[in-house]
Design a protein around this motif. Sequence first.
Motif, PDB file in Angstrom:
ATOM      1  N   GLN A   1      -1.123  -2.464  -6.211  1.00  0.00           N
ATOM      2  CA  GLN A   1      -1.014  -2.488  -4.716  1.00  0.00           C
ATOM      3  C   GLN A   1      -1.956  -3.904  -4.354  1.00  0.00           C
ATOM      4  OE1 GLN A   1      -1.487   1.578  -2.561  1.00  0.00           O
ATOM      5  NE2 GLN A   1      -3.424   1.018  -3.627  1.00  0.00           N
ATOM      6  N   ASN A  23       0.004   4.207   0.991  1.00  0.00           N
ATOM      7  CA  ASN A  23       0.138   4.915   2.116  1.00  0.00           C
ATOM      8  C   ASN A  23       0.751   4.288   3.289  1.00  0.00           C
ATOM      9  OD1 ASN A  23      -2.029   6.483   1.565  1.00  0.00           O
ATOM     10  ND2 ASN A  23      -3.095   6.541   3.268  1.00  0.00           N
ATOM     11  N   SER A  50       0.794  -1.201  -0.052  1.00  0.00           N
ATOM     12  CA  SER A  50       0.116  -0.037   0.102  1.00  0.00           C
ATOM     13  C   SER A  50       0.914   1.328  -0.141  1.00  0.00           C
ATOM     14  CB  SER A  50      -0.798  -0.136   1.265  1.00  0.00           C
ATOM     15  OG  SER A  50      -1.134   1.134   1.516  1.00  0.00           O
TER      16      SER A  50
HETATM   17  C1  BTN Z   1     -11.455   5.045   0.298  1.00  0.00           C
HETATM   18  O1  BTN Z   1     -12.266   4.912  -0.799  1.00  0.00           O
HETATM   19  O2  BTN Z   1     -12.064   4.724   1.526  1.00  0.00           O
HETATM   20  C2  BTN Z   1     -10.004   5.758   0.137  1.00  0.00           C
HETATM   21  C3  BTN Z   1      -9.392   4.736  -0.832  1.00  0.00           C
HETATM   22  C4  BTN Z   1      -7.830   5.338  -0.948  1.00  0.00           C
HETATM   23  C5  BTN Z   1      -6.949   4.289  -1.756  1.00  0.00           C
HETATM   24  C6  BTN Z   1      -5.550   4.829  -1.980  1.00  0.00           C
HETATM   25  S1  BTN Z   1      -4.907   4.186  -3.386  1.00  0.00           S
HETATM   26  C7  BTN Z   1      -3.473   4.798  -2.780  1.00  0.00           C
HETATM   27  C8  BTN Z   1      -3.492   4.750  -1.139  1.00  0.00           C
HETATM   28  N1  BTN Z   1      -2.702   3.590  -0.725  1.00  0.00           N
HETATM   29  C9  BTN Z   1      -3.479   2.871  -0.046  1.00  0.00           C
HETATM   30  O3  BTN Z   1      -3.683   1.677   0.489  1.00  0.00           O
HETATM   31  N2  BTN Z   1      -4.749   3.583   0.034  1.00  0.00           N
HETATM   32  C10 BTN Z   1      -4.894   4.597  -0.801  1.00  0.00           C
END
Ligand code: BTN
Length: 270
Positions: free
Chosen positions: A48, A26, A24
């Motif tokens: 991811q 994040n 991920s």
């Molecule tokens: C949501 O829809 O609740 C939020 C989604 C966020 C997805 C993005 S993809 C890049 C970043 N890395 C992740 O694991 N999540 C965010």
Amino acid sequence: MKINSSLFNIPIINSVIEYDCTDSTNERAKAAAKRGSVHGTLFVAHRQISGKGRLGRTFDSEKDQGLYFSLLLRPRVNPEHLSNITLLAAVAITRALKRTCQVNPLIKWPNDILLNHKKLAGILTEAGNDYVIIGIGLNTRKKCFSPDLADTATSLFLEKSSPLDDFSLLYNILQDFSSLFEEFVTMPDFGFLSEEYNQSLVSLNNWVYLIPHEMSCNISNPYEINTCNLTPFFCKGIDKNGFLLCEDSEHKILTVNSGEVSLRNKRANS
Ligand code: BTN
């Protein structure tokens, strides 16, 4: 998508880390923040395997079917204003989609972008003591969704027939975010952007339910939530502090923060 060095023309971008595949972005950004990586480090992945959404949900991130990226920020603003960064990202995504793809997206407060009433993109903001991570996932080329999302999620491929330049979209989102962020750090309340935000707000002047997070956790389709015991509120939009103003049937105004609840439009018959 080919990522090129033109990203460094965007004032906020100081470093770019690209992954063919990662867990991920994040998580990568958080780990890097703890090791001291600089403000403006961008983490972008083609795939991811553990893409995360809000409230413990997952974000499907198959190879080159979407934009998956996270930006590490070290904002020097009062912590009470930090949640406004999610709102800035939502406006940056809508501006960039309009300009790059000629579509008319709407914002589902606080962190989803809808196209033709279906979710196109999501924002996951995570903060530590001295950093904020803005993670964005946007479905570009995805052709089908799992049965639980098929009615509520979409992609640019499904909504638009003309070809798409993924890199231009990524570039423009970051460019728009960069200029909004520059304005925000000089006047960190949300007054400078609340009008534009409200113009795109899907619930503005609609009756909504405020869904406590405990009720939304691990439910992928918000319409599965039972709203029988919830009070409907009239959504009056975001105020200059970035709070959502909701009015009950006795005209009492409730001020809500994105950390507390999610929003669901009240259906005509509910
Ligand atoms: C949501 O829809 O609740 C939020 C989604 C966020 C997805 C993005 S993809 C890049 C970043 N890395 C992740 O694991 N999540 C965010």
